[in-house]
Scaffold this motif. Structure first.
Motif, PDB file in Angstrom:
ATOM      1  N   PHE A 158     -36.327  31.150  12.951  1.00 35.94           N
ATOM      2  CA  PHE A 158     -35.727  31.382  14.271  1.00 35.94           C
ATOM      3  C   PHE A 158     -36.439  30.544  15.319  1.00 35.94           C
ATOM      4  N   TYR A 159     -37.759  30.542  15.289  1.00 27.25           N
ATOM      5  CA  TYR A 159     -38.532  29.775  16.259  1.00 27.25           C
ATOM      6  C   TYR A 159     -38.368  28.277  16.029  1.00 27.25           C
ATOM      7  N   LYS A 160     -38.375  27.852  14.774  1.00 24.25           N
ATOM      8  CA  LYS A 160     -38.363  26.430  14.451  1.00 24.25           C
ATOM      9  C   LYS A 160     -36.980  25.806  14.588  1.00 24.25           C
ATOM     10  N   GLN A 161     -35.936  26.550  14.223  1.00 22.75           N
ATOM     11  CA  GLN A 161     -34.600  25.966  14.151  1.00 22.75           C
ATOM     12  C   GLN A 161     -33.634  26.523  15.206  1.00 22.75           C
ATOM     13  N   ALA A 162     -33.603  27.845  15.344  1.00 21.32           N
ATOM     14  CA  ALA A 162     -32.601  28.446  16.229  1.00 21.32           C
ATOM     15  C   ALA A 162     -32.991  28.367  17.702  1.00 21.32           C
ATOM     16  N   TYR A 163     -34.255  28.656  18.004  1.00 22.79           N
ATOM     17  CA  TYR A 163     -34.697  28.725  19.401  1.00 22.79           C
ATOM     18  C   TYR A 163     -34.463  27.412  20.157  1.00 22.79           C
ATOM     19  N   PRO A 164     -34.805  26.245  19.595  1.00 23.45           N
ATOM     20  CA  PRO A 164     -34.513  25.004  20.335  1.00 23.45           C
ATOM     21  C   PRO A 164     -33.028  24.821  20.646  1.00 23.45           C
ATOM     22  N   LEU A 165     -32.158  25.220  19.727  1.00 26.99           N
ATOM     23  CA  LEU A 165     -30.721  25.094  19.976  1.00 26.99           C
ATOM     24  C   LEU A 165     -30.249  26.088  21.028  1.00 26.99           C
ATOM     25  N   LEU A 166     -30.780  27.289  20.994  1.00 27.42           N
ATOM     26  CA  LEU A 166     -30.417  28.276  22.017  1.00 27.42           C
ATOM     27  C   LEU A 166     -30.853  27.799  23.396  1.00 27.42           C
ATOM     28  N   LYS A 167     -32.031  27.187  23.492  1.00 27.47           N
ATOM     29  CA  LYS A 167     -32.488  26.647  24.781  1.00 27.47           C
ATOM     30  C   LYS A 167     -31.574  25.518  25.250  1.00 27.47           C
ATOM     31  N   LYS A 168     -31.134  24.695  24.314  1.00 34.41           N
ATOM     32  CA  LYS A 168     -30.247  23.583  24.677  1.00 34.41           C
ATOM     33  C   LYS A 168     -28.980  24.087  25.364  1.00 34.41           C
ATOM     34  N   TYR A 169     -28.427  25.173  24.848  1.00 30.96           N
ATOM     35  CA  TYR A 169     -27.176  25.698  25.401  1.00 30.96           C
ATOM     36  C   TYR A 169     -27.391  26.830  26.402  1.00 30.96           C
ATOM     37  N   ASP A 170     -28.655  27.191  26.635  1.00 28.87           N
ATOM     38  CA  ASP A 170     -28.991  28.286  27.546  1.00 28.87           C
ATOM     39  C   ASP A 170     -28.322  29.589  27.105  1.00 28.87           C
ATOM     40  N   PHE A 171     -28.338  29.849  25.797  1.00 25.60           N
ATOM     41  CA  PHE A 171     -27.739  31.046  25.229  1.00 25.60           C
ATOM     42  C   PHE A 171     -28.842  32.071  24.914  1.00 25.60           C
ATOM     43  N   PRO A 172     -28.719  33.293  25.385  1.00 28.14           N
ATOM     44  CA  PRO A 172     -29.694  34.320  25.022  1.00 28.14           C
ATOM     45  C   PRO A 172     -29.434  34.879  23.634  1.00 28.14           C
ATOM     46  N   ALA A 173     -30.465  35.469  23.041  1.00 23.45           N
ATOM     47  CA  ALA A 173     -30.322  36.091  21.719  1.00 23.45           C
ATOM     48  C   ALA A 173     -31.312  37.239  21.605  1.00 23.45           C
ATOM     49  N   THR A 174     -31.023  38.152  20.689  1.00 25.89           N
ATOM     50  CA  THR A 174     -31.914  39.273  20.373  1.00 25.89           C
ATOM     51  C   THR A 174     -32.419  39.111  18.950  1.00 25.89           C
ATOM     52  N   VAL A 175     -33.731  39.230  18.770  1.00 20.77           N
ATOM     53  CA  VAL A 175     -34.334  39.234  17.440  1.00 20.77           C
ATOM     54  C   VAL A 175     -34.726  40.667  17.109  1.00 20.77           C
ATOM     55  N   PHE A 176     -34.169  41.188  16.026  1.00 25.97           N
ATOM     56  CA  PHE A 176     -34.542  42.524  15.543  1.00 25.97           C
ATOM     57  C   PHE A 176     -35.650  42.351  14.509  1.00 25.97           C
ATOM     58  N   LEU A 177     -36.824  42.867  14.840  1.00 29.31           N
ATOM     59  CA  LEU A 177     -38.037  42.630  14.053  1.00 29.31           C
ATOM     60  C   LEU A 177     -38.454  43.887  13.305  1.00 29.31           C
ATOM     61  N   TYR A 178     -38.693  43.751  11.990  1.00 26.38           N
ATOM     62  CA  TYR A 178     -39.397  44.862  11.325  1.00 26.38           C
ATOM     63  C   TYR A 178     -40.865  44.464  11.266  1.00 26.38           C
ATOM     64  N   THR A 179     -41.688  45.310  11.870  1.00 30.50           N
ATOM     65  CA  THR A 179     -43.030  44.894  12.280  1.00 30.50           C
ATOM     66  C   THR A 179     -43.983  44.670  11.120  1.00 30.50           C
ATOM     67  N   ASP A 180     -43.796  45.312   9.986  1.00 29.28           N
ATOM     68  CA  ASP A 180     -44.674  45.059   8.837  1.00 29.28           C
ATOM     69  C   ASP A 180     -44.504  43.647   8.293  1.00 29.28           C
ATOM     70  N   PHE A 181     -43.417  42.975   8.653  1.00 30.19           N
ATOM     71  CA  PHE A 181     -43.157  41.621   8.176  1.00 30.19           C
ATOM     72  C   PHE A 181     -44.081  40.605   8.852  1.00 30.19           C
TER      73      PHE A 181
END
Length: 630
Positions: free
Chosen positions: A189-212
């Protein structure tokens, strides 16, 4: 009125119809309109146009040169970011001098319900972005193409938390609103998706399971802090260990089971709060599975929204703790993505109201009832007299083009019996021309009809609900809201019907992801070759069909029918799945739909609906011209 017209009328008003999932007041029915050129948000200069008229609900504004929708929104709505409210209400994408816009100062239709459709908001669910062949891995190129398509087609990606006021009936969302979510917390998500979301100024929600967190393929807390600080990414809860909340562990007592659910809900909230200092009020159920104990735990721990993986869009009456999400898989091409993002793949209920009525009351009664209901929905009151649209405007108009446009719209909507929308148009005319008695009288008459019809439909809806006919009741409540968009009694009744539907169909039952558990981490195709059919496949397929996952159900039923060729129930279920998938492909893939219908009829010759639809698709016989004697 033909029977075919009746069917269309019923489908257009059905409770689960998603004819145009993200359409608001100005959209078309059944297919999405072509997007118009759009003003992109900028830092607006002050709006200096002329205010033609104003009341508590609207301002009629004639833009000056240099005005933008952002500057008008900043002047009247307090924020340039609310420019889309003006755009959607007026069906425009830019401000032009001389073209009057109505600025809604109050929510006019917060639920997006009009006479033939209602708005739903799709929530898209991803897992990993990047290289790989697993079904849960979407390539970076595909993800980029999907975001680009959303941007070019005027979709507005909103934050998940923006749904709260929409679900409460307090505020509308953009006409083409869509939500983007990612599950688990993969580093991709950080390496591939986040740069593209910033390019288009699109918000997103990451659902995290914390033990991961801390695993080799997971996001780091430093990465999450950076993304949360950007304002584009929300980190929310997805449990502690990714444990299924409805499945008990071997030997687990009632007390231990309740403690585990509490831990899976509470710990991610506390850990994310501590690490990122942001509120945690949204949750995604592992595998999409939820029961009453999980709902209670979420409420106790201060959550406000929670998402399943039951596909489909979310209308304003969706249950906040049972939001639907649509999975986006690596094997989806752009056309498949379009149908999922737009919600135009078809009716989400396997059985139309006409079929329900036919089963309960018999064919003749069903047809009679549907004709009466369709007439009630579409026909104008008998006292309506046709207006002469070519009649000249009253003299002295402040803006003849705007007045003519609104008058034609008001008359046409009144003629159609769409009184809720007609009342708004007549109100704008009386605001522009309070001196024109005809407009004032038309507004008074339409409002009187609304009052009478709302009372009648509320009574009929309440009676249907008491008889246990919840789908018919829901139709009528929607019709009430089309006339009276802020009717809280009808809105609350729809929410209660939806809660009961969720309790009956989904609560405590395994989702599609649970039925194909390994598909979250490996290719489902490779697993299918090692599995053998069993009698539970029929039940699993039934659940998949109820979640509108017909392609998955067909694959499961094909294996079942091959293993048990003499089982008539299996063949009928496969035929029904083929028919339902064909219905969803009729508009976009007619040849594929025809093949599915042929297969349905072959599997089950008694499937009358498939046979009729197939006959409708058959080309008309060529007409022969008699030879002319010379």
């Amino acid at each position: 009125m033909s029977i075919r017209s009746v069917g269309r009328a019923l489908r257009h008003t059905g409770i689960a119809l998603v004819a145009a999932a993200v359409l608001g007041l100005a959209g078309g029915c059944g297919t999405l309109p072509q997007p118009l050129p759009t003003e992109r948000p900028t830092s607006p200069a002050a709006a200096n146009g002329q205010e033609l008229a104003r009341n508590a609900r609207f301002v009629l504004y004639d833009p000056a040169p240099g005005d933008t929708l952002q500057s008008i929104a900043a002047r009247y709505l307090g924020s340039a970011e609310r420019w889309w409210e003006i755009a959607d209400f007026n069906a425009v994408r830019s401000a032009q001098p001389g073209r009057v816009v109505a600025v809604p100062l109050q929510p006019v239709n917060p639920g997006g319900v009009v006479h033939d459709r209602y708005q739903t908001v799709p929530i898209l669910c991803y897992h990993r972005i990047g290289a790989g062949s697993g079904k849960m891995i979407v390539s970076a190129a595909s993800f980029a193409a999907q975001l680009d398509w959303l941007a070019r087609n005027d979709y507005r990606v909103v934050r998940l938390k923006d749904l709260r006021q929409f679900l409460e009936g307090k505020r509308a969302l953009p006409r083409r609103a869509v939500v983007i979510t990612f599950d688990d917390g993969y580093s991709s998500f950080y390496k591939q998706a986040y740069p593209l979301l910033k390019k288009y100024d699109f918000p997103a929600t990451v659902f995290l399971y914390t033990d991961f967190v801390g695993a080799g393929d997971s996001l780091t807390w430093a990465q999450m802090q950076e993304m949360a600080g950007s304002g584009l990414v929300d980190i929310q809860g997805h449990s502690k260990t990714h444990s299924n909340l409805i499945q008990r562990l071997a030997g687990e007592s009632d007390e231990r089971y309740r403690e585990r659910i509490e831990t899976e809900v509470r710990v991610p909230r506390d850990v994310i709060r501590q690490k990122l200092l942001n509120p945690v009020t949204e949750y995604a159920y592992p595998y999409g599975d939820v029961n009453e104990l999980a709902l209670d735990a979420l409420a106790r721990n201060g959550y406000q929204l929670a998402a399943t993986v039951n596909p489909g869009g979310n209308p304003f009456f969706a249950q906040p703790f049972m939001l639907r999400r649509t999975m986006i898989y690596g094997d989806h091409d752009l056309e498949a993505f379009k149908s999922k993002a737009a919600g135009v793949s078809g009716d989400r209920i396997p059985m139309s109201l006409l079929r329900v009525l036919q089963e309960r009351t018999g064919r003749a009664a069903a047809i009679a009832c549907s004709i009466a209901l369709a007439a009630c929905v579409q026909a104008p009151v008998a006292t309506d007299k046709p207006d002469d649209s070519s009649q000249a405007l009253p003299q002295g108009s402040p803006n003849p083009a705007f007045e003519q446009q609104q008058r034609e719209r008001a008359r046409e909507l009144t003629r159609q019996g769409a009184y809720g929308e007609a009342a708004v148009a007549w109100e704008l005319l009386t605001l522009l021309r309070p001196d024109v008695d005809d407009y004032v009288e038309k507004l008074r008459r339409v409002r009187a009809r609304i009052e009478s019809r709302v009372a009648q439909r509320m009574q009929s809806a309440d009676q249907a609900k008491r008889r246990g006919e919840s789908e018919q009741a829901a139709q009528l409540y929607l019709q009430v809201l089309a006339d009276d968009p802020i009717n809280t009694q009808a809105a609350d009744a729809l929410r209660a019907i939806e809660r009961e539907r969720n309790r009956r169909n989904f609560l405590g039952k395994p989702s599609r992801l649970t039925l194909t558990r390994g598909a979250m981490y490996e290719s489902e195709q490779s697993r299918a070759t090692t599995q053998t059919a069993d009698r539970n496949d029929l039940e699993h397929a039934s659940l998949l069909m109820h979640q509108s996952e017909y392609a998955e159900a067909i694959r499961l039923l094909e294996r079942y029918v091959k293993a048990f060729p003499q089982d008539e129930a299996g063949r009928k279920a496969l035929a029904e799945a083929c028919f339902q998938l064909a219905e969803r492909k009729l508009a976009s893939e007619p040849k594929a739909a025809q093949l599915l219908l042929q297969r349905a009829v072959k599997l089950d010759p008694s499937h009358d609906q498939a046979a009729r639809r197939l006959q409708q698709l058959a080309p008309a016989p060529a007409r022969t011209t008699p030879a002319v004697r010379r």
